[in-house]
Design a protein around this motif. Structure first.
Motif, mmCIF file in Angstrom:
data_model
loop_
_atom_site.group_PDB
_atom_site.id
_atom_site.type_symbol
_atom_site.label_atom_id
_atom_site.label_comp_id
_atom_site.label_asym_id
_atom_site.label_seq_id
_atom_site.Cartn_x
_atom_site.Cartn_y
_atom_site.Cartn_z
ATOM 1 N N GLN A 316 12.359 29.404 38.848
ATOM 2 C CA GLN A 316 12.899 30.750 38.646
ATOM 3 C C GLN A 316 12.488 31.695 39.775
ATOM 4 O OE1 GLN A 316 12.139 32.303 34.763
ATOM 5 N NE2 GLN A 316 13.168 34.249 35.140
ATOM 6 N N LYS A 317 11.230 31.579 40.222
ATOM 7 C CA LYS A 317 10.762 32.450 41.299
ATOM 8 C C LYS A 317 11.451 32.116 42.619
ATOM 9 C CE LYS A 317 6.514 34.387 43.251
ATOM 10 N NZ LYS A 317 5.029 34.305 43.298
ATOM 11 N N ALA A 318 11.647 30.822 42.881
ATOM 12 C CA ALA A 318 12.369 30.418 44.090
ATOM 13 C C ALA A 318 13.825 30.877 44.015
ATOM 14 C CB ALA A 318 12.305 28.908 44.258
ATOM 15 N N GLY A 319 14.390 30.836 42.798
ATOM 16 C CA GLY A 319 15.759 31.313 42.622
ATOM 17 C C GLY A 319 15.893 32.794 42.890
ATOM 18 N N MET A 320 14.849 33.562 42.603
ATOM 19 C CA MET A 320 14.877 35.003 42.872
ATOM 20 C C MET A 320 14.971 35.277 44.376
ATOM 21 S SD MET A 320 12.033 36.293 40.094
ATOM 22 C CE MET A 320 11.985 37.966 40.738
ATOM 23 N N VAL A 321 14.339 34.420 45.179
ATOM 24 C CA VAL A 321 14.440 34.564 46.631
ATOM 25 C C VAL A 321 15.884 34.350 47.078
ATOM 26 C CG1 VAL A 321 13.703 33.604 48.849
ATOM 27 C CG2 VAL A 321 12.048 33.864 47.005
ATOM 28 N N LEU A 322 16.539 33.336 46.520
ATOM 29 C CA LEU A 322 17.940 33.066 46.866
ATOM 30 C C LEU A 322 18.851 34.189 46.378
ATOM 31 C CD1 LEU A 322 18.469 29.261 46.133
ATOM 32 C CD2 LEU A 322 17.881 30.361 48.283
ATOM 33 N N SER A 323 18.619 34.639 45.174
ATOM 34 C CA SER A 323 19.488 35.652 44.579
ATOM 35 C C SER A 323 19.438 36.968 45.347
ATOM 36 C CB SER A 323 19.096 35.894 43.122
ATOM 37 O OG SER A 323 19.227 34.705 42.375
ATOM 38 N N ALA A 324 18.302 37.282 45.963
ATOM 39 C CA ALA A 324 18.196 38.517 46.744
ATOM 40 C C ALA A 324 19.192 38.502 47.894
ATOM 41 C CB ALA A 324 16.773 38.677 47.275
ATOM 42 N N GLY A 325 19.301 37.360 48.573
ATOM 43 C CA GLY A 325 20.279 37.243 49.655
ATOM 44 C C GLY A 325 21.702 37.384 49.147
ATOM 45 N N ALA A 326 21.982 36.785 47.974
ATOM 46 C CA ALA A 326 23.327 36.872 47.399
ATOM 47 C C ALA A 326 23.699 38.307 47.044
ATOM 48 C CB ALA A 326 23.417 35.979 46.168
ATOM 49 N N ILE A 367 8.283 30.978 59.320
ATOM 50 C CA ILE A 367 7.960 30.141 58.162
ATOM 51 C C ILE A 367 6.612 29.454 58.349
ATOM 52 C CG2 ILE A 367 8.585 27.979 56.999
ATOM 53 C CD1 ILE A 367 11.464 28.877 57.095
ATOM 54 N N ASN A 368 5.757 29.595 57.345
ATOM 55 C CA ASN A 368 4.471 28.900 57.303
ATOM 56 C C ASN A 368 3.969 28.908 55.865
ATOM 57 O OD1 ASN A 368 2.653 31.357 56.890
ATOM 58 N ND2 ASN A 368 3.689 31.909 58.809
ATOM 59 N N LEU A 369 2.885 28.204 55.608
ATOM 60 C CA LEU A 369 2.382 28.050 54.244
ATOM 61 C C LEU A 369 1.709 29.306 53.706
ATOM 62 C CD1 LEU A 369 0.974 24.409 54.377
ATOM 63 C CD2 LEU A 369 3.129 25.202 53.407
ATOM 64 N N LEU A 370 1.484 30.301 54.556
ATOM 65 C CA LEU A 370 0.879 31.560 54.115
ATOM 66 C C LEU A 370 1.922 32.663 53.930
ATOM 67 C CD1 LEU A 370 -2.283 31.562 56.433
ATOM 68 C CD2 LEU A 370 -2.096 30.774 54.050
ATOM 69 N N MET A 371 3.195 32.322 54.024
ATOM 70 C CA MET A 371 4.276 33.290 53.900
ATOM 71 C C MET A 371 4.290 33.902 52.490
ATOM 72 S SD MET A 371 8.292 32.502 54.697
ATOM 73 C CE MET A 371 8.261 31.070 53.616
ATOM 74 N N SER A 372 4.437 35.212 52.432
ATOM 75 C CA SER A 372 4.452 35.902 51.136
ATOM 76 C C SER A 372 5.837 35.847 50.503
ATOM 77 C CB SER A 372 4.041 37.367 51.323
ATOM 78 O OG SER A 372 5.015 38.065 52.084
ATOM 79 N N PHE A 373 5.906 36.208 49.224
ATOM 80 C CA PHE A 373 7.190 36.273 48.519
ATOM 81 C C PHE A 373 8.121 37.272 49.201
ATOM 82 C CE2 PHE A 373 9.936 38.319 45.383
ATOM 83 C CZ PHE A 373 10.557 37.218 44.803
ATOM 84 N N ARG A 374 7.577 38.406 49.600
ATOM 85 C CA ARG A 374 8.377 39.432 50.263
ATOM 86 C C ARG A 374 8.937 38.912 51.589
ATOM 87 N NH1 ARG A 374 7.663 43.266 54.146
ATOM 88 N NH2 ARG A 374 8.860 45.220 53.906
ATOM 89 N N LEU A 379 13.468 37.026 54.810
ATOM 90 C CA LEU A 379 13.976 35.962 55.679
ATOM 91 C C LEU A 379 15.267 35.378 55.120
ATOM 92 C CD1 LEU A 379 12.947 34.727 58.317
ATOM 93 C CD2 LEU A 379 11.870 32.920 56.973
ATOM 94 N N ARG A 380 15.314 35.187 53.803
ATOM 95 C CA ARG A 380 16.524 34.652 53.176
ATOM 96 C C ARG A 380 17.699 35.617 53.321
ATOM 97 N NH1 ARG A 380 19.681 30.607 52.575
ATOM 98 N NH2 ARG A 380 21.051 30.787 50.777
ATOM 99 N N ILE A 381 17.431 36.896 53.220
ATOM 100 C CA ILE A 381 18.495 37.890 53.404
ATOM 101 C C ILE A 381 19.054 37.800 54.822
ATOM 102 C CG2 ILE A 381 18.953 40.368 53.568
ATOM 103 C CD1 ILE A 381 16.952 40.730 51.237
ATOM 104 N N TRP A 382 18.162 37.693 55.815
ATOM 105 C CA TRP A 382 18.615 37.566 57.199
ATOM 106 C C TRP A 382 19.422 36.291 57.416
ATOM 107 C CZ3 TRP A 382 19.158 41.083 60.688
ATOM 108 C CH2 TRP A 382 18.328 42.191 60.707
ATOM 109 N N GLN A 383 19.079 35.231 56.711
ATOM 110 C CA GLN A 383 19.827 33.975 56.841
ATOM 111 C C GLN A 383 21.204 34.066 56.190
ATOM 112 O OE1 GLN A 383 17.461 30.944 54.996
ATOM 113 N NE2 GLN A 383 15.844 30.992 56.534
ATOM 114 N N TYR A 384 21.316 34.842 55.133
ATOM 115 C CA TYR A 384 22.529 34.814 54.307
ATOM 116 C C TYR A 384 23.572 35.851 54.714
ATOM 117 C CZ TYR A 384 24.417 32.699 50.057
ATOM 118 O OH TYR A 384 25.146 31.951 49.172
ATOM 119 N N VAL A 385 23.132 37.013 55.193
ATOM 120 C CA VAL A 385 24.083 38.077 55.534
ATOM 121 C C VAL A 385 25.109 37.646 56.585
ATOM 122 C CG1 VAL A 385 24.268 40.361 56.590
ATOM 123 C CG2 VAL A 385 22.601 39.975 54.787
#
Length: 530
Positions: A316-326, A367-374, A379-385
């Motif tokens: 669900q949390k990973a889906g929220m990252v995707l949904s923000a871009g959408a 992208i790295n293992l210390l990347m925050s949710f924000r 980053l996802r928004i920049w990829q999707y727009v």
């Protein structure tokens, strides 16, 4: 009665009797329902397997069966329109898709569920291209960009929303409700389409000229596309060409699809109008739709997989990252639709590709293992727009220079190319992540002989002994943790490799954008060769 308006050349442009925007909402609703079903079942597979007494491998056929039948129907939807009439075909697809969705929900075992998914995919295959073709005929050329922006919401946002919605429904209710929700949506779409949509006059003339059914062409299409789709979906799971099954499928797909192109090229009434690819703009737009499908689904698979497998995010949390871009794309699409009335489609396409290339390049650096949710969300928004700047103008560019009677066949083929791109992208990402992770792990393992590595192991073992472990247990735990760290870093490096590849591909498409012929924004859909 529908209306016609005369133009200076003596032609008459058909216009629907109802408000075009109401028609656009009606047909887009039906398309949204279908596109959502391509991704909503992904997260429910473990629940389906457990409930129906099937293995996880067997449950993946729930996805494959749908994609195979869907991919077969997409390219022949133009022919089916000529045979049945567009409105009748569209209504048939809505009714049958809705009924098969309900049957999927009540399926008592996996065998029947797969049968109903085949039916659902087959009838769903007509919804996307028909929605696109209806919009192309309903709106005059200078307003098509705005209409295709509305359609873009279904094609771009639904795959991103699907996994999140599917996960929520499955967790809170039952996997069966991911199919049941199509019933009220389908009923509403059916009522609206029946009331509002009508066929333009040229479709009646087209139907009168329709010859018999091309059984050879349909057989070649079914065998070629079916084998290709199964190979793409099962390739990584079965080790690709290390498996006789996958090798045989690829050979069958190659022979079937090449034979299909040769056979259909010389038919007077082809079931798949491959001669459309003689139009340079259509061929180039179709190729770019293939690449867009790959980039769109690749990035959609990459981000949640990275967050869940390496950073411990829930679905669900990973889906929220995707949904923000959408959600951002929902805002961007109408803006892009307006830009198509002021700027040539090829310039918007070029901007979309170069922006996508830059966003993928930035992903490699961020992208790295210390990347925050924000950070992941931004980053996802920049990829999707950038996708918003590609989908609408590409659809416009594909129709440049095509006569009205070819719009249905063109819509089917463009959607087919995008869907195949999605399958190729998903398979390529899965394979590249696995192979490149192995490569990077072997490279990183070469550093285990260094003094810094041994110092790190020793320091970690000392801290574990201080925590109460024995000398032997502390040493084993230190080695295990370091090995886990090497695996995680190797996986991250493999994700970066894929983003580099997507950036390079997007840059190549940016250059190719300027080969497209120009259109006249805000005036007509006619092509200028200057």
């Amino acid at each position: 009665m529908s209306a016609t308006t005369a133009v200076s050349s003596g032609e008459e442009i058909w216009q629907p009797k109802d408000n075009p925007w109401i028609i656009a909402v009606a047909v887009s609703l039906a398309a949204f329902m279908e596109v959502l079903d391509t991704s909503i079942a992904n997260v429910a597979l473990p629940h389906i397997a457990g409930n129906l007494g099937a293995s996880n491998d067997e449950s993946t056929w729930v996805l494959t069966s749908y994609l195979v039948s869907n991919a077969i129907v997409l390219p022949i939807s133009g022919w089916l329109v000529g045979w049945l009439g567009r409105k009748r075909f569209f209504l048939t697809c809505i009714v049958s898709f809705t009924i098969s969705s309900f049957l999927c929900g009540i399926a008592p075992n996996l065998g029947l569920l797969l049968l109903f998914r085949v039916l659902q995919g087959a009838f769903g295959g007509g919804l996307q291209p028909m929605a696109q073709a209806i919009l192309g005929d309903t709106f005059p050329p200078e307003k098509r960009g705005l209409a295709f922006a509305l359609y873009g919401i279904t094609a771009i946002c639904a795959p991103a929303i699907g996994p999140t919605l599917g996960g929520w429904i499955t967790d809170n209710y039952s996997w069966r409700w991911i199919f049941y929700i199509n019933v009220p949506i389908g009923a509403l779409a059916l009522a609206l389409v029946y009331r509002l949509v009508e066929d333009p006059p040229y479709l009646a003339r087209l139907g009168k000229r329709r010859a018999g059914f091309d059984f050879i062409g349909f057989s070649l299409l079914t065998v070629g596309v079916g084998a290709l789709q199964i190979a793409l979906d099962k390739g990584q799971e079965d080790d690709w060409f290390g498996s006789l099954f996958i090798t045989t499928l690829v050979a069958i797909a190659a022979v079937g699809l090449i034979s299909l192109v040769v056979w259909e090229w010389f038919q007077n009434e082809p079931i798949v109008d491959v001669r459309l690819f003689k139009n340079f703009n259509f061929a180039t737009s179709s190729l770019m739709f293939l690449m867009l499908g790959m980039a769109l689904f690749s990035s959609t698979v990459l981000m949640p997989q990275l967050l869940q497998t390496l950073m411990g995010y829930t679905a669900q949390k990973a889906g929220m990252v995707l949904s923000a871009g959408a959600l951002v794309v929902l805002v961007a699409l109408p803006m892009v639709g307006r830009l198509t009335t002021r700027f040539q489609a090829r310039y918007l396409i070029a901007f979309g590709w170069i922006t996508l290339a830059v966003s993928m390049y930035v992903s490699c650096k961020q992208i790295n293992l210390l990347m925050s949710f924000r950070s992941a969300t931004v980053l996802r928004i920049w990829q999707y727009v950038p996708v918003a700047f590609l989908f609408v103008p590409l659809t416009l560019a594909g129709y440049v220079g095509l006569p009205a009677e070819k719009t249905n066949a063109a819509a089917g083929l463009m959607n087919f190319m995008r869907n195949i791109g999605q399958s190729v992208g998903t398979s390529a990402v899965t394979t590249l992540i696995a192979r490149r992770s192995q490569y990077h792990q072997s490279v990183l393992a070469g550093y285990t002989a260094s003094s810094r590595f041994h110092d790190a192991i020793t320091g970690l073992a000392i801290r574990l002994r201080q925590a109460g472990l024995s000398v032997h247990a502390a040493q084993e735990q230190a080695l295990a943790r370091m090995y886990s760290l090497v695996q995680s870093q190797a996986a991250v490096l493999s994700y970066l490799d894929v983003y580099w590849l997507l950036a390079l591909t997007s840059a190549i498409m940016f250059v190719a954008s300027f080969l497209l012929k120009r259109n006249e924004p805000g005036k007509s859909g006619k092509v200028s060769v200057h």
